[in-house]
Enzyme design. Sequence first.
Site, PDB file in Angstrom:
ATOM      1  N   ASP A  58       0.856  -1.190   0.000  1.00  0.00           N
ATOM      2  CA  ASP A  58       0.000   0.000   0.000  1.00  0.00           C
ATOM      3  C   ASP A  58       0.889   1.236   0.000  1.00  0.00           C
ATOM      4  OD1 ASP A  58      -1.909   1.974   0.502  1.00  0.00           O
ATOM      5  OD2 ASP A  58      -1.984   1.522   2.665  1.00  0.00           O
ATOM      6  N   ASN A  60      -0.507   4.611  -0.316  1.00  0.00           N
ATOM      7  CA  ASN A  60      -1.167   5.860   0.090  1.00  0.00           C
ATOM      8  C   ASN A  60      -1.829   5.789   1.466  1.00  0.00           C
ATOM      9  OD1 ASN A  60      -3.240   4.224  -0.574  1.00  0.00           O
ATOM     10  ND2 ASN A  60      -4.354   5.718  -1.807  1.00  0.00           N
ATOM     11  N   ASP A  62      -4.128   3.919   2.773  1.00  0.00           N
ATOM     12  CA  ASP A  62      -5.543   3.574   3.008  1.00  0.00           C
ATOM     13  C   ASP A  62      -5.702   2.112   3.434  1.00  0.00           C
ATOM     14  OD1 ASP A  62      -5.043   2.245   0.670  1.00  0.00           O
ATOM     15  OD2 ASP A  62      -6.731   3.101  -0.453  1.00  0.00           O
ATOM     16  N   ASP A  66      -1.898  -1.370  -3.729  1.00  0.00           N
ATOM     17  CA  ASP A  66      -2.272  -0.645  -4.943  1.00  0.00           C
ATOM     18  C   ASP A  66      -1.231  -0.860  -6.035  1.00  0.00           C
ATOM     19  OD1 ASP A  66      -0.236   1.226  -3.983  1.00  0.00           O
ATOM     20  OD2 ASP A  66      -1.801   1.963  -2.614  1.00  0.00           O
ATOM     21  N   ASP A 135      -6.381 -11.431 -14.791  1.00  0.00           N
ATOM     22  CA  ASP A 135      -7.442 -12.353 -14.427  1.00  0.00           C
ATOM     23  C   ASP A 135      -8.651 -11.973 -15.273  1.00  0.00           C
ATOM     24  OD1 ASP A 135      -8.982 -14.165 -12.738  1.00  0.00           O
ATOM     25  OD2 ASP A 135      -7.489 -13.746 -11.194  1.00  0.00           O
ATOM     26  N   ASP A 237     -10.991 -17.170 -14.999  1.00  0.00           N
ATOM     27  CA  ASP A 237     -11.717 -17.488 -13.776  1.00  0.00           C
ATOM     28  C   ASP A 237     -13.022 -18.230 -14.062  1.00  0.00           C
ATOM     29  OD1 ASP A 237     -12.132 -16.850 -10.822  1.00  0.00           O
ATOM     30  OD2 ASP A 237     -13.961 -16.031 -11.691  1.00  0.00           O
ATOM     31  N   GLU A 291      -8.991 -22.006 -15.408  1.00  0.00           N
ATOM     32  CA  GLU A 291      -9.363 -22.561 -14.117  1.00  0.00           C
ATOM     33  C   GLU A 291     -10.460 -23.575 -14.435  1.00  0.00           C
ATOM     34  OE1 GLU A 291     -10.566 -20.954  -9.677  1.00  0.00           O
ATOM     35  OE2 GLU A 291     -11.767 -20.370 -11.357  1.00  0.00           O
ATOM     36  N   HIS A 365      -4.871 -17.448  -4.186  1.00  0.00           N
ATOM     37  CA  HIS A 365      -5.709 -16.623  -3.308  1.00  0.00           C
ATOM     38  C   HIS A 365      -6.933 -17.374  -2.788  1.00  0.00           C
ATOM     39  CE1 HIS A 365      -7.524 -16.647  -7.166  1.00  0.00           C
ATOM     40  NE2 HIS A 365      -8.643 -16.130  -6.661  1.00  0.00           N
ATOM     41  N   ASP A 366      -7.204 -18.564  -3.306  1.00  0.00           N
ATOM     42  CA  ASP A 366      -8.326 -19.367  -2.808  1.00  0.00           C
ATOM     43  C   ASP A 366      -7.851 -20.465  -1.866  1.00  0.00           C
ATOM     44  OD1 ASP A 366     -10.154 -17.937  -4.360  1.00  0.00           O
ATOM     45  OD2 ASP A 366      -9.924 -19.282  -6.072  1.00  0.00           O
TER      46      ASP A 366
HETATM   47  C1  GLC Z   1     -12.750 -18.187  -8.691  1.00  0.00           C
HETATM   48  C2  GLC Z   1     -11.794 -17.269  -7.965  1.00  0.00           C
HETATM   49  C3  GLC Z   1     -12.352 -16.940  -6.623  1.00  0.00           C
HETATM   50  C4  GLC Z   1     -13.667 -16.238  -6.801  1.00  0.00           C
HETATM   51  C5  GLC Z   1     -14.615 -17.059  -7.681  1.00  0.00           C
HETATM   52  C6  GLC Z   1     -15.746 -16.223  -8.166  1.00  0.00           C
HETATM   53  O1  GLC Z   1     -12.872 -19.414  -8.083  1.00  0.00           O
HETATM   54  O2  GLC Z   1     -10.529 -17.825  -7.908  1.00  0.00           O
HETATM   55  O3  GLC Z   1     -11.491 -16.157  -5.852  1.00  0.00           O
HETATM   56  O4  GLC Z   1     -14.262 -16.010  -5.565  1.00  0.00           O
HETATM   57  O5  GLC Z   1     -13.988 -17.549  -8.841  1.00  0.00           O
HETATM   58  O6  GLC Z   1     -15.331 -15.319  -9.142  1.00  0.00           O
HETATM   59 CA    CA Z   2      -3.568   1.968  -1.126  1.00  0.00          CA
END
Ligand code: GLC
Ligand code: CA
Length: 591
Positions: A58, A60, A62, A66, A135, A237, A291, A365-366
Amino acid sequence: MSKTRILTAFFLSVLLLSACQTAGNNVNRTAPSANEIPDRKWWKEAVIYQIYPRSFKDTNGDGVGDLKGIIEKLDYIKSLGIDAVWINPIYASPNKDNGYDISDYENIMQEFGTMQDFDVMLKGFHDRQIKVFMDLVVNHCSDEHRWFLEAKKSRDNPYYNYFHWWAKEKGEPPKRWSHFDEKADAWQFNEATNSYYLHYFGDFQPDLNWENPKVREEIYKMMRFWLDKGVDGFRMDALAYISKDPNFPPMPESYNGRWSMFYADGPKLHDYIQEMNREVLSKYDVATVAEAAGDVERVMKFVDPTRKELNMAYYFEATDLGYLPNEFKMPDPNGVNLVDLKKIYSKWNKAFEERGWGTTYLANHDQPRITTRWGNDSPEFREISSKMLTTFILTMPGTAFYYFGDELGMTNIKFDKIEDYNDIEVKTNYAQVREKGGDLVRFLEGMKISARDNGRTPMQWNSTANAGFSNGNPWLKVNPNFDKINVETAEKDENSPLNYFRKVIKLRKSDERLVYGKFAVVDDNNPDVFAYTRELNGKKILVLLNFKAKESNSNTGVDLGKTKVLLGNYPEASKDGKLKPFEAVIYQLEE
Ligand code: GLC
Ligand code: CA
């Protein structure tokens, strides 16, 4: 004969003999030689580093990462030795699913910065020879997208058919399930149109109607917009979900209640992807990763090159291991069965050796942090197990996907309270357990291992406040272990997981066997050690990985005494197959 002539004849015959030997080798050779590798591609050779922009840096104050933060850290990213980055969604979004609910595909999320920042960032990556994957989230958009704001006004609105609806007068809509809905109901009623709209994820994520050619054209146009800017690839995705039978027939019995598999098999799925390939992808030098849910046969359809669809498959069977059946991500108290894991990778990689191309990853991230989920995050084993897992990801076949922060051996934060979580997925599932009168304490314990927010806590840059991630109040708590686990500290330690990560990348880049080499599991039934070879040109590498927090024996039949150690995570690598806890060794076999 003069002396010179005798010598010449001698040399000539030596030359001839060695030429014959080479030819003989050629005949007997099973693996192709380096320059015969069919179909080399940059994306096959790449190590892809995933950046979760919200949690990276980050600038700035917040509390939200970013694009300027990514720009600030370009040199760090370059220093890792990676070839490409995949950046989670940075498009305009109300952020109810952290960017996976897009309200404008051709603008940048305000919290992340501006289009100008994006251009600077893209150039910054390209100047450093790093490719950029965006993505692409096109199964659904946000209910605040202009298309949906229009669509929900009336049935005659030109955007109404951009979405899937079930008219009230037809009665109750046919059963469809939702990932992020407390009642698991994928239909949401809308007064103004007197109809229900479909949402496979949250009710704020209406599914786009791919049956409508206008929708497809809008999506292709948007893809061209980013490709024309110079983006190098897309991670697609929930792509398997895009096609739906608009009559919404009941789910066939054969699915056995596995609705997510049913969703991933819509009637026109591959027609649409082939059209996308014809209309967009084939016209650019672009790499794609799907995916893709499903078994080998189904996932192969996305990446079989003769079908002209996509390049790489990102599949779930391995990362789904180790959970109890019929419950949301509850860890099996017996842990992951390593023999099962080996079977899964053998099966998939055998298929990819014939056609298509796979990926290897353990986190994104999942997913939770690899060290907690697949290794051991106790002080004793954290570093060593994280290095072992890094060795695994970077020596397996398929394109390697590596999640930011794992290079430090970051660990799960393990929240005690549901209030600490931000993620819609864990909150929805908590509400469902509560609704059913289930055991919430047990649920929260399980989530300490599996919840997505464990992998989304801010990057740990140094030991100053908030790990140097932000001067403000971070959007998600920073893991309190940042005082020890951070980039600055790791840089100073030659043996840190960070520096080990760099070494394995260097090895992968310098040895084509680790990219194009044939994969074979050895010592298959060993419950503790994952052992495999990568072979090219008849030359083999052997990888031994002890997945357990105890000394384990491997039995590969190889005389390790005769091998050369290319890399290991202990100062002294095993030479007899007896592996120290979480030991990882990469051997070069005798020729
Ligand atoms: C995919 C993404 C996930 C998101 C889901 C809905 O599985 O990796 O993070 O919540 O799609 O878009
Ligand atoms: Ca920021």
